[in-house]
Design a protein around this motif. Sequence first.
Motif, mmCIF file in Angstrom:
data_model
loop_
_atom_site.group_PDB
_atom_site.id
_atom_site.type_symbol
_atom_site.label_atom_id
_atom_site.label_comp_id
_atom_site.label_asym_id
_atom_site.label_seq_id
_atom_site.Cartn_x
_atom_site.Cartn_y
_atom_site.Cartn_z
ATOM 1 N N LEU A 1 0.806 -1.209 0.000
ATOM 2 C CA LEU A 1 0.000 0.000 0.000
ATOM 3 C C LEU A 1 0.849 1.274 0.000
ATOM 4 C CD1 LEU A 1 -2.760 -0.958 2.591
ATOM 5 C CD2 LEU A 1 -2.847 -1.103 0.102
ATOM 6 N N GLY A 2 2.172 1.143 0.263
ATOM 7 C CA GLY A 2 3.027 2.325 0.297
ATOM 8 C C GLY A 2 4.242 2.085 1.204
ATOM 9 N N PHE A 3 4.803 3.189 1.653
ATOM 10 C CA PHE A 3 6.008 3.118 2.495
ATOM 11 C C PHE A 3 5.867 4.086 3.676
ATOM 12 C CE2 PHE A 3 8.510 0.836 -0.619
ATOM 13 C CZ PHE A 3 7.908 1.169 -1.815
ATOM 14 N N ILE A 4 6.495 3.706 4.793
ATOM 15 C CA ILE A 4 6.593 4.611 5.937
ATOM 16 C C ILE A 4 8.070 4.826 6.286
ATOM 17 C CG2 ILE A 4 6.308 2.740 7.628
ATOM 18 C CD1 ILE A 4 4.952 4.831 9.462
ATOM 19 N N LEU A 5 8.423 6.068 6.528
ATOM 20 C CA LEU A 5 9.807 6.430 6.866
ATOM 21 C C LEU A 5 9.783 7.283 8.141
ATOM 22 C CD1 LEU A 5 12.877 6.649 6.095
ATOM 23 C CD2 LEU A 5 12.292 8.761 4.900
ATOM 24 N N ILE A 6 10.584 6.890 9.131
ATOM 25 C CA ILE A 6 10.664 7.641 10.396
ATOM 26 C C ILE A 6 12.097 8.127 10.571
ATOM 27 C CG2 ILE A 6 10.350 7.558 12.891
ATOM 28 C CD1 ILE A 6 8.413 5.248 12.475
ATOM 29 N N ASP A 7 12.266 9.470 10.641
ATOM 30 C CA ASP A 7 13.582 10.073 10.898
ATOM 31 C C ASP A 7 13.716 10.393 12.390
ATOM 32 O OD1 ASP A 7 13.796 12.044 7.832
ATOM 33 O OD2 ASP A 7 14.294 9.955 8.264
ATOM 34 N N ALA A 8 14.786 9.882 13.026
ATOM 35 C CA ALA A 8 15.036 10.167 14.445
ATOM 36 C C ALA A 8 16.320 11.000 14.581
ATOM 37 C CB ALA A 8 15.168 8.883 15.248
ATOM 38 N N ASN A 9 16.262 11.954 15.494
ATOM 39 C CA ASN A 9 17.421 12.830 15.727
ATOM 40 C C ASN A 9 18.602 11.996 16.227
ATOM 41 O OD1 ASN A 9 19.228 14.869 16.401
ATOM 42 N ND2 ASN A 9 17.612 16.242 17.093
ATOM 43 N N LEU A 10 19.786 12.245 15.663
ATOM 44 C CA LEU A 10 20.986 11.503 16.062
ATOM 45 C C LEU A 10 21.359 11.800 17.508
ATOM 46 C CD1 LEU A 10 23.111 9.553 14.863
ATOM 47 C CD2 LEU A 10 24.524 11.544 14.369
ATOM 48 N N LYS A 11 20.829 12.891 18.057
ATOM 49 C CA LYS A 11 21.177 13.254 19.438
ATOM 50 C C LYS A 11 20.697 12.217 20.440
ATOM 51 C CE LYS A 11 21.618 18.261 18.984
ATOM 52 N NZ LYS A 11 21.149 19.584 19.456
ATOM 53 N N ILE A 12 19.646 11.428 20.079
ATOM 54 C CA ILE A 12 19.195 10.397 21.011
ATOM 55 C C ILE A 12 20.285 9.344 21.223
ATOM 56 C CG2 ILE A 12 18.103 9.017 19.199
ATOM 57 C CD1 ILE A 12 16.960 9.447 22.875
ATOM 58 N N ILE A 13 21.033 9.033 20.147
ATOM 59 C CA ILE A 13 22.159 8.098 20.272
ATOM 60 C C ILE A 13 23.289 8.762 21.044
ATOM 61 C CG2 ILE A 13 23.886 6.776 19.013
ATOM 62 C CD1 ILE A 13 21.904 6.373 16.787
ATOM 63 N N GLN A 14 23.509 10.061 20.779
ATOM 64 C CA GLN A 14 24.559 10.785 21.497
ATOM 65 C C GLN A 14 24.283 10.799 23.000
ATOM 66 O OE1 GLN A 14 25.135 14.773 20.054
ATOM 67 N NE2 GLN A 14 26.553 15.328 21.674
ATOM 68 N N GLU A 15 23.019 11.012 23.374
ATOM 69 C CA GLU A 15 22.663 11.026 24.792
ATOM 70 C C GLU A 15 22.860 9.658 25.438
ATOM 71 O OE1 GLU A 15 19.227 14.504 24.427
ATOM 72 O OE2 GLU A 15 18.695 12.468 25.057
ATOM 73 N N ILE A 16 22.497 8.602 24.706
ATOM 74 C CA ILE A 16 22.689 7.246 25.235
ATOM 75 C C ILE A 16 24.166 6.985 25.495
ATOM 76 C CG2 ILE A 16 22.541 4.788 24.652
ATOM 77 C CD1 ILE A 16 19.947 5.449 23.155
ATOM 78 N N CYS A 17 25.008 7.408 24.571
ATOM 79 C CA CYS A 17 26.459 7.169 24.710
ATOM 80 C C CYS A 17 27.052 8.045 25.809
ATOM 81 C CB CYS A 17 27.160 7.426 23.377
ATOM 82 S SG CYS A 17 26.696 6.269 22.071
ATOM 83 N N GLU A 18 26.617 9.297 25.871
ATOM 84 C CA GLU A 18 27.181 10.203 26.881
ATOM 85 C C GLU A 18 26.761 9.813 28.291
ATOM 86 O OE1 GLU A 18 27.606 14.290 24.201
ATOM 87 O OE2 GLU A 18 25.983 14.103 25.672
#
Length: 598
Positions: free
Chosen positions: A197-214
């Motif tokens: 029926l189509g496609f779904i694309l979700i963009d997530a801010n890279l800062k969430i990974i940065q916060e997890i690492c920090e």
Amino acid sequence: MIKWFNNLNIQIKLVITYSGLILLPLLILGVISYYISAGTIETQAIQFSNKIVSQINRNLDYNIKEMERISLTPFSDPDVQMVLRKSAYHNDLEKLRDRQIMDKTLFNLITLRPDIMGIYIFPQHSSSNQEVYYRTNGYSMRDDYDLTKELWYPLVLWADGKKVLLSTHYETQPIHSPRKVFSLARQIKDVDHYQNLGFILIDANLKIIQEICENSNFGQNGKIMIVDQHGNIVYHTDETKIGAKLEPKFQQFLSNQNINRMLKIAGEKMLVSSAVSAYTHWTVIGMIPLAELNRSTILIRNITIFIGLICLLLGVIVSIFIAKGISNPIRKLQRLMSQAEQGNFNLQMKLDHQDEIGQLTHSFNIMITKIKELINTVYDAQLVKKEAELAALQSQINPHFLYNTLEVIRGIAMTNKITSIVDISKSLAKLFRYSIHKEMEYVTLAEEIAHVKNYLTIQKYRYGDKIEVIYQIDEQILKQKSIKLILQPLVENAIYHGLETKIGKGRIEISGYQEAQDILIKIRDDGLGMSREQLDSLSQAMNSDQKWINDSKQTNLGIGVMNVNSRIKLHYGNNYSLKIESEPNKGTTVIIRIPALV
């Protein structure tokens, strides 16, 4: 080495021996404990590193699973399924209603997580961006965006409805300057017929990974890198490396197992640990500098060294105490022997030991006592002799001064009949009183100067203005003690042998100052002076201990100089005496050197 050790004194030998016996076990114990603790800390560091990278993987899995659950909403929402099944609209109202349904759904989804930058749904039948449904954080898509040109498009088609994780890239064609994101995409399937029926694309801010690492607390200088299964760097502590390809030396960490290695990175040795996620197939690589791992080891080493030094210091103090108990009596005996060598025999060493040192001390005391008895016997005999010589010297003050003074007084009284005779009589009385006062063996220099001035007061009436006297005496020495009658005889000598027969006026300069531990007094006249032969003859007579009386008569240079010189030597020793400097027709300078005594 043995010879050098044997040449050391006893105290140093004992201190070195005791210190070595203390230091050697401490050194062995410190080295063993250091290596054991270093191995333990390294093992704990590896365990800690593995725990951190695994925790980062779990946190990433949790966040990406939430994104996946959001991406499954079009499968479970019948309204979304209905809208995506339509291939055409009968009127604009129907189309507007469908867009409102999609906008509401996307709004509800994007508000679930603040780190989601945008959610896009591309219907299978869409032919332009006007038919794309999306919700972003305040920006619009470009009108010329073409989904089929994206590199991930064929991957999503091939996945056939399964999730596809997209490594770090820029946002999906925003009008403004794009930001770095990572994305999750998938095909939307018809739940009834499993058609696309189509496609779904979700963009997530890279800062969430940065916060997890920090938030992982991976050391003060630790670095974290996240790599996808294709070797693309999703995240790196150094932002300039995000999106780049993984370096070849890190390829070994992309295997499906946890790895720990020591690698040299940018010239610094590091512990590198990795953990692979079975869910995302991403690899988390943690890098900790070896210096940071060894910080605890270095602290243990420093504490061990500090404790060792404290123990060594205490050992040295104890050894010094013991060594002093042994060596001090010997060194004290050595010092007393050195004093005896210099002529000091008024000493005895206290007998505190009954050992060999005590026996040496007892023998030394007996030896000093016998030597002292012998010296006292000789000294008493010499003292009687010196006292007789001193009495003889003091009795030889030239009496002709008295006769001259009386002649002056008589002449003034007979010819002038003036009151100045009072001054002369007064000065003469002071001179006699000062000279014959036997109890005053030592006087101050101020009293000696006053005596000279009394003498010159009388001479002024004889010579008038012919003689000028200048005083340059440092006031600090006026309270210094000296034997009496050392200045007036020299001033008298300067007048009778230097200025009396000089044509014209003459000058006498009397100066005094302190030089180190001595007092120097100079009596200088600008009279006739002496020839080199006379000066040498007088100096030789002054330096002689036996012939000074005869020599003084032969040289006819005055008993006063010889008298003063001999008395100074007798009282203060041969290091103190008179020094005479003279040149014909230029004058004579007599320098008196005596010790400073207050």
